[in-house]
Scaffold this motif. Structure first.
Motif, PDB file in Angstrom:
ATOM      1  N   PHE A 141       0.847  -1.190   0.000  1.00 39.63           N
ATOM      2  CA  PHE A 141       0.000   0.000   0.000  1.00 39.63           C
ATOM      3  C   PHE A 141       0.880   1.237   0.000  1.00 39.63           C
ATOM      4  O   PHE A 141       2.060   1.178   0.333  1.00 39.63           O
ATOM      5  CB  PHE A 141      -0.889   0.022   1.252  1.00 39.63           C
ATOM      6  N   SER A 142       0.283   2.366  -0.354  1.00 37.12           N
ATOM      7  CA  SER A 142       0.946   3.661  -0.239  1.00 37.12           C
ATOM      8  C   SER A 142       0.087   4.550   0.650  1.00 37.12           C
ATOM      9  O   SER A 142      -1.148   4.473   0.609  1.00 37.12           O
ATOM     10  CB  SER A 142       1.114   4.326  -1.607  1.00 37.12           C
ATOM     11  N   LEU A 143       0.734   5.386   1.450  1.00 39.60           N
ATOM     12  CA  LEU A 143       0.042   6.370   2.259  1.00 39.60           C
ATOM     13  C   LEU A 143       0.167   7.715   1.563  1.00 39.60           C
ATOM     14  O   LEU A 143       1.249   8.074   1.094  1.00 39.60           O
ATOM     15  CB  LEU A 143       0.640   6.447   3.662  1.00 39.60           C
ATOM     16  N   VAL A 144      -0.959   8.432   1.489  1.00 44.22           N
ATOM     17  CA  VAL A 144      -1.004   9.701   0.783  1.00 44.22           C
ATOM     18  C   VAL A 144      -1.529  10.780   1.721  1.00 44.22           C
ATOM     19  O   VAL A 144      -2.574  10.594   2.363  1.00 44.22           O
ATOM     20  CB  VAL A 144      -1.926   9.599  -0.463  1.00 44.22           C
ATOM     21  N   ASN A 145      -0.823  11.887   1.811  1.00 42.15           N
ATOM     22  CA  ASN A 145      -1.270  13.051   2.577  1.00 42.15           C
ATOM     23  C   ASN A 145      -2.372  13.718   1.753  1.00 42.15           C
ATOM     24  O   ASN A 145      -2.113  14.255   0.681  1.00 42.15           O
ATOM     25  CB  ASN A 145      -0.096  13.999   2.804  1.00 42.15           C
ATOM     26  N   VAL A 169       3.751   0.917   2.552  1.00 45.61           N
ATOM     27  CA  VAL A 169       3.560  -0.015   3.663  1.00 45.61           C
ATOM     28  C   VAL A 169       3.384  -1.399   3.064  1.00 45.61           C
ATOM     29  O   VAL A 169       2.565  -1.587   2.163  1.00 45.61           O
ATOM     30  CB  VAL A 169       2.297   0.334   4.490  1.00 45.61           C
ATOM     31  N   THR A 170       4.145  -2.376   3.557  1.00 40.51           N
ATOM     32  CA  THR A 170       3.969  -3.767   3.157  1.00 40.51           C
ATOM     33  C   THR A 170       3.363  -4.494   4.347  1.00 40.51           C
ATOM     34  O   THR A 170       3.931  -4.471   5.439  1.00 40.51           O
ATOM     35  CB  THR A 170       5.311  -4.412   2.771  1.00 40.51           C
ATOM     36  N   GLY A 171       2.192  -5.104   4.134  1.00 40.73           N
ATOM     37  CA  GLY A 171       1.508  -5.798   5.213  1.00 40.73           C
ATOM     38  C   GLY A 171       0.037  -5.922   4.905  1.00 40.73           C
ATOM     39  O   GLY A 171      -0.388  -5.796   3.754  1.00 40.73           O
ATOM     40  N   THR A 172      -0.750  -6.119   5.935  1.00 43.05           N
ATOM     41  CA  THR A 172      -2.188  -6.254   5.756  1.00 43.05           C
ATOM     42  C   THR A 172      -2.833  -4.883   5.604  1.00 43.05           C
ATOM     43  O   THR A 172      -2.223  -3.853   5.929  1.00 43.05           O
ATOM     44  CB  THR A 172      -2.835  -6.964   6.961  1.00 43.05           C
ATOM     45  N   LYS A 173      -4.081  -4.902   5.150  1.00 44.16           N
ATOM     46  CA  LYS A 173      -4.826  -3.645   5.033  1.00 44.16           C
ATOM     47  C   LYS A 173      -4.966  -2.991   6.403  1.00 44.16           C
ATOM     48  O   LYS A 173      -4.800  -1.776   6.534  1.00 44.16           O
ATOM     49  CB  LYS A 173      -6.189  -3.902   4.399  1.00 44.16           C
ATOM     50  N   ASN A 174      -5.228  -3.779   7.431  1.00 43.45           N
ATOM     51  CA  ASN A 174      -5.358  -3.230   8.779  1.00 43.45           C
ATOM     52  C   ASN A 174      -4.061  -2.582   9.249  1.00 43.45           C
ATOM     53  O   ASN A 174      -4.078  -1.538   9.911  1.00 43.45           O
ATOM     54  CB  ASN A 174      -5.801  -4.308   9.760  1.00 43.45           C
TER      55      ASN A 174
END
Length: 75
Positions: free
Chosen positions: A4-8, A25-30
């Motif tokens: 996933f990517s985090l976006v401001n 982020v590498t991992g689960t959606k949670n």
């Protein structure tokens, strides 16, 4: 593992967000949602962070990205 990517978030419209890439982020959606909330909290809740599927080629260039499909939380 999912990526996933985090976006401001600068703008949110019809399930799409525009803003600046913060980190991957590498991992689960949670786990991605927890990292997003932790990032907001670390910034005194002055920013809003969205979770998106990993943005290909994402690097810390801090370009303004538009019309990114947001991942929806299970909340």
């Amino acid at each position: 593992m999912n990526k996933f990517s985090l976006v401001n978030v600068a703008e949110r419209k019809n399930g799409l967000v525009s803003g600046v890439w913060l980190q991957d982020v590498t991992g689960t959606k949670n786990e991605a949602f927890k990292r997003a909330r932790d990032t907001e909290k670390a910034n005194g809740n002055r920013i809003e962070v969205a979770v998106a599927k990993r943005i290909e080629g994402s690097t810390p260039n801090y370009d303004y990205l538009t019309n990114i499909k947001e991942v929806v939380s299970n909340k």
